[in-house]
Design an enzyme around this catalytic site. Structure first.
Site, PDB file in Angstrom:
ATOM      1  N   GLN A 239       0.868  -1.155   0.085  1.00 44.00           N
ATOM      2  CA  GLN A 239      -0.076   0.113  -0.006  1.00 44.00           C
ATOM      3  C   GLN A 239       0.768   1.255  -0.037  1.00 44.00           C
ATOM      4  O   GLN A 239       0.372   2.421  -0.152  1.00 44.00           O
ATOM      5  CB  GLN A 239      -0.900  -0.077   1.348  1.00 44.00           C
ATOM      6  N   ARG A 386      -9.487  -0.580   7.397  1.00 42.52           N
ATOM      7  CA  ARG A 386     -10.445   0.335   6.713  1.00 42.52           C
ATOM      8  C   ARG A 386     -10.653   1.726   7.517  1.00 42.52           C
ATOM      9  O   ARG A 386     -11.679   2.167   7.712  1.00 42.52           O
ATOM     10  CB  ARG A 386     -11.763  -0.360   6.338  1.00 42.52           C
ATOM     11  N   CYS A 387      -9.721   2.388   8.034  1.00 36.52           N
ATOM     12  CA  CYS A 387     -10.019   3.490   8.834  1.00 36.52           C
ATOM     13  C   CYS A 387      -8.704   4.226   8.986  1.00 36.52           C
ATOM     14  O   CYS A 387      -7.586   3.577   8.765  1.00 36.52           O
ATOM     15  CB  CYS A 387     -10.536   3.179  10.117  1.00 36.52           C
ATOM     16  N   GLU A 762     -13.173   5.094   4.024  1.00 34.12           N
ATOM     17  CA  GLU A 762     -13.161   4.523   5.206  1.00 34.12           C
ATOM     18  C   GLU A 762     -14.282   4.849   6.232  1.00 34.12           C
ATOM     19  O   GLU A 762     -14.805   4.251   7.250  1.00 34.12           O
ATOM     20  CB  GLU A 762     -11.850   4.753   6.069  1.00 34.12           C
TER      21      GLU A 762
END
Lengths: 808, 164
Positions: A239, A386-387, A762
């Protein structure tokens, strides 16, 4: 027939910001022509596979690799002893700790990497893994962080000095050998005083369970050392490819210009693919040793057991209010289970991420947060699933505390939120725990949401249902889950955000071609977010060339400008801003060229959709396409040829997307089965670049929220065995369990972002988890329930009902 | 290592013949032996469906089929469904309705959906959700996948009607 091309037509032709542009990525993905890391095949490529520890805590007495090495097709078996001379048996973590690459004398969690087998194909490697004989002496296991802080069992002997004293950790003093750090924010004494003297105080302890991002594609890489020219190419599920290049350079000693890191198509990330893992290091070493390329691909069990857990926060809260419900103070204490090594992926100065956003969307004058990090015999990780960094934990905490306070006050939870929201006129808002919220209009969003679902009607229906339940006419209860969240994303300003010293700016480089098309490269990397589609839309609006004529490229460190990658919803806030700024540089040069071509002064032309026109004489213009050609092919005095720009954008602040969610759920008291009747999600992510993609992100984030709230968990037994290591036990919802979501929006642009966008990927996860959980808790509120922990699987819900005496 | 087996199979209409260990998994045969990399590996335990192919007219998860079991079979993967110039209706529908994000589940998803629509050309939303429950997606929340499949079904039915 309309023969005049209107300004509106010209805007439409660009496919710029705000339109539902179809994705350019889809052609290859729908035809099976995506190129993911496991699709890479190089001549003579070898496969690596790990021998992993079955024990959660054990000393290694011996490792015998002879039987494995005797297998035809096995090329090498690496252990810590092989890596030690290179100084690579340990590696730095993102959190300032260090971590074993291969077990060095002991193991600290089940599944830890002990030896790395390199073989001709993956079957031979798997066979040989079984033949490596490791003798273990098992040690007492600590899976409870509270016990770990009291225990005489020392997990990390390497962090205790010879005289028994405890050297400071990366984040200050440590109070026990198994303690990592204490992080405090806010006014401790003042907050204690406010709460202790308040008329109304609500207290609650909650456990945000350990889970895992579990993208459908696991982690993997292909390392290829070219000994002829000394260059290392590393493809992988990264990522943050540029950061990986720097880290590989720092730990291997290979100069950065001799390392090329490539993130190909990535099959979902969700935080799992931010970190640096043992598999990457071992593959690089194996390629250097063997001189051929080496592929390593995790299997699902390895993925769930070893790379990147999320959450695992034990949170204790106190919240005080006036009898009218105005919140006066908030206290939050967290015991954070970080596993055997502190490998949390947070900006360096924030060992608990942005947990200090835990005052949420409310105007809370006084607050205090303390987080203690603890070592246990669990896998390291601590990624933001996912945050943005620990924001899910923070929002869950405050949104549960609000519900508990509403019970204490005997007040409606929607109204309690409304009277405590930060008002529109208070922005930019300084929170008690140190953030400056950029913009928001919470009351408008909340009113819109409550109206859309007919909130009063829902409460009336719920009250009636309770009566029917009590009268024995139904066995189903109804929960109305509310959540209002404020995220903090787009890390971040280099002045306070870095990872391993790398500033968290991002970048975009644009090259306009002579015939009026373009390529733009960014420091980020899409994992499904559709960057190739949306970044082209931003540029189309900024530079007046059609999105379809703009190629977006990311992920190759040899060609893309340096950037910190994609996680924490930072692509749009940071790289999106860089894209707009680079576009504006292009436009500034184009303006000079246009003025020259139109024979007027620079200030006498203005940008209009796809052209520069003379002010007051719109019929005199040069299109961006014409300007691009002239930029290369016409000698213009004082202007060098070409049309290129680069921007490295250091954001002045984070962005603060927000949203209002409502979940309506039926719960079968006798089976614990939940039925989500309705889910309404209003998101305000500032300026909307592509509504189709925003909606897709919201659907996906909500589904991951549903998973976490209703069943998804990485659970350990007392021996430190992972109980949920396959997709049989680890809950991923199917199409069958997932409802249809209703999406809605308001638009409150970010005042400091060039295009006002805030990021959205997110938000639905952050806001969704407390919304689902609040729905379950709310269903039982009438029967005296204050709080029950996630994950709310059928068994736990049944147990809650049973504990409340609802089974007669 | 065991003795190799003589395997014959048809993949996307092409005859294939090779020697392989019987334990070789069909997904590896496709991906590594035949360079058909559309089907993906997500779990190797039959749960995620990223490896879904059609074998002898049935949807199967190729990560848990031995090549020995696939001997003599007829296999279709995403690569066999459409060509760049002649896409399958589902391939177009997934793009049109944003039925994919990272794309990793997509080949298995579309391959399964194509079979589902053969089995049931006019499914209800509920039937689509049930029929697709063997294929996991982590990105989309399924809403747009379901929409894509229903739209493709409608389009295929309309085309069939027009042809009749």
């Amino acid at each position: 027939m309309k023969d005049e091309i209107t300004r509106e037509d010209r805007v439409d032709a660009l496919g710029g910001m705000g339109c539902k542009r179809k994705r350019v990525e889809d052609a290859r993905f729908t035809q099976g022509k995506g190129k993911y890391v496991d699709d890479i095949k190089l001549p003579g490529m070898l496969f690596g596979d790990f021998v992993r520890s079955p024990y959660a805590h054990a000393r290694i007495k011996s490792i015998d690799t002879s039987a494995a090495l005797a297998v035809d097709g096995v090329v090498a078996v690496l252990t810590a002893d092989d890596l030690r001379p290179l100084g690579l048996h340990w590696m730095p973590t993102l959190a300032g700790d260090k971590q074993m690459v291969l077990a060095d004398g002991k193991v600290l969690f089940q599944g830890q990497e002990v030896a790395y087998v390199v073989a001709r194909d993956r079957y031979i490697a798997a066979d040989a893994v079984e033949l490596v004989e490791v003798e273990y002496e098992d040690l007492p296991v600590l899976v409870d962080p509270f016990e770990a802080l009291k225990s005489d069992v020392v997990l990390r002997e390497d962090l205790v000095a010879e005289d028994g004293s405890l050297p400071d950790g990366a984040h200050g003093p440590r109070k026990h050998p198994n303690h990592i750090f204490t992080w405090e924010v806010g006014e401790k004494e003042a907050t204690a005083q406010v709460i202790d003297s308040a008329e109304i105080v609500a207290e609650e302890s909650m456990y945000y369970h350990r889970t895992h991002p579990c993208p459908l594609e696991t982690c993997g890489c292909v390392a290829s050392m070219d000994k002829v020219n000394g260059k290392l190419t590393l493809w992988g599920t990264f990522q943050a490819p540029h950061a990986i290049r720097t880290i590989v350079s720092l730990i291997s000693g290979i100069e950065e210009h001799n390392i090329r890191v490539i993130s190909p198509d990535i099959g979902g990330g969700f935080g799992n693919k931010v970190g640096a893992y043992a598999g990457y290091v071992c593959s690089v070493v194996a390629s250097i040793v063997t001189g051929v390329s080496v592929k390593w691909i995790e299997d699902r069990m390895e993925n769930l057991m070893t790379t990147a857990f999320a959450r695992d926060y034990w949170m204790k809260g106190r919240i005080s209010a006036t009898p009218e419900g105005k919140i006066t103070g908030l206290w939050c204490e967290v015991t954070a289970d970080h596993g055997g090594f502190d490998a949390c992926a947070d900006p360096t100065k924030f060992p608990a991420g942005f947990m200090n956003i835990c005052t949420g969307s409310y105007d809370i004058p006084t607050a205090y947060l303390a987080v203690d990090g603890v070592y246990t015999n669990k896998a390291p990780g601590g990624v933001s699933y996912r945050c943005s960094f620990r924001v899910t934990e923070a929002v869950y905490f405050i949104e549960r505390m609000i519900e508990v306070l509403a019970i204490e006050l005997n007040m409606d939870a929607a109204e309690l939120r409304r009277i405590n929201f930060i008002r529109k006129d208070q922005f930019p808002y300084q929170s008690a725990l140190g953030w400056e919220y950029d913009s928001g209009d919470y009351h408008t969003a909340w009113d819109k949401a409550l109206k859309a679902v007919d909130y009063d009607g829902l409460r009336a229906e719920q009250a009636q249902r309770v009566e029917e339940f009590k009268a024995g006419k139904t066995r189903k209860l109804m929960g109305v889950g509310l959540s209002f969240f404020t995220e903090i994303v787009g890390a971040g300003p280099v002045k306070n955000c870095d990872i391993l010293g790398l500033g968290m700016f991002d970048s975009c480089e644009i090259r306009i071609h002579p015939t009026g098309s373009a390529i733009a490269r960014l420091g980020t990397i899409s994992q499904g977010q559709g960057h190739a589609t949306t970044f082209a839309q931003i540029l189309a609006s900024e530079i007046g060339l059609p999105a379809d004529s703009i190629t977006i490229e990311e992920g190759d460190t040899d060609t893309a400008p340096y950037g910190l990658g994609t996680y924490g919803s930072r692509s749009t806030p940071v790289a999106g801003a860089a894209t707009a700024m680079a576009g504006r540089k292009i436009r500034a040069k184009a303006q000079m060229i246009a003025a020259y071509l139109l024979e007027v002064h620079d200030d006498d032309v203005e940008f209009d959709v796809d052209r520069f026109a003379v002010k007051g004489a719109p019929e005199k213009f040069k299109t961006m396409k014409e300007i691009a050609f002239a930029a290369y092919n016409q000698a213009i005095p004082g202007i060098e040829p070409g049309l290129e720009a680069v921007s490295y954008y250091d954001p002045p602040n984070m962005t603060y997307p927000f949203g209002a969610y409502v979940c309506v759920m039926d719960i079968d008291v006798d089976t614990g089965v939940t039925d989500i009747r309705r889910f309404y999600a209003l998101d305000d992510c500032g300026t909307r670049i592509n509504p189709m993609i925003i909606e897709g992100q919201v659907h996906g984030g909500l589904t991951e929220a549903l998973a976490v709230a209703l069943g998804q968990e990485i659970a350990y037994d007392d021996m430190g065995n992972v109980k949920t290591g396959t997709l049989m036990d680890f809950f991923l919802p199917t199409a069958w369990e997932v409802p249809n979501y209703e999406t809605d929006y308001t638009v409150t642009p970010s005042p400091h972002h060039p295009i006002g966008a805030k990021g959205v990927g997110e938000s639905p996860h952050v806001g969704g988890v407390p919304c689902f959980s609040n729905a379950v808790n709310d269903a039982f509120r009438a029967f005296g329930l204050r709080h029950t922990n996630m994950p709310h699987d059928h068994w736990r819900i049944w147990k809650t009902a049973n504990d409340l005496g609802l089974h007669g | 290592m065991t003795d190799k087996m003589h395997i014959k199979m048809t993949v996307n209409g092409q005859a294939q013949e090779f020697l392989a260990e019987p334990r070789e998994l069909l997904i590896h045969t496709l991906r590594e032996r035949l360079d058909i990399t559309g089907p993906h590996i997500g779990c190797e335990t039959s749960h995620c469906g990223a490896c879904t192919v059609t074998m002898n007219g049935k949807s199967v998860k190729s990560c848990t089929v031995f090549v020995a079991q696939a001997n003599g079979s007829d296999v279709t993967t995403i690569e066999g469904l459409g060509t760049p110039d002649n896409l399958h209706v589902l391939q177009m529908a997934f793009k049109e309705h944003h039925g994919l994000q990272c794309g990793f589940c997509t080949p298995g998803m579309i391959t399964r959906a194509s079979k589902l629509l053969e089995e049931n050309p006019s499914p209800t939303e509920e039937e689509v959700r049930f029929g697709m429950a063997g294929n996991l997606c982590r990105c989309t929340g399924y809403q747009n996948i379901v929409k894509s499949i229903l739209a493709a079904a409608a389009e295929m039915n309309a085309a069939k009607e027009a042809a009749e």
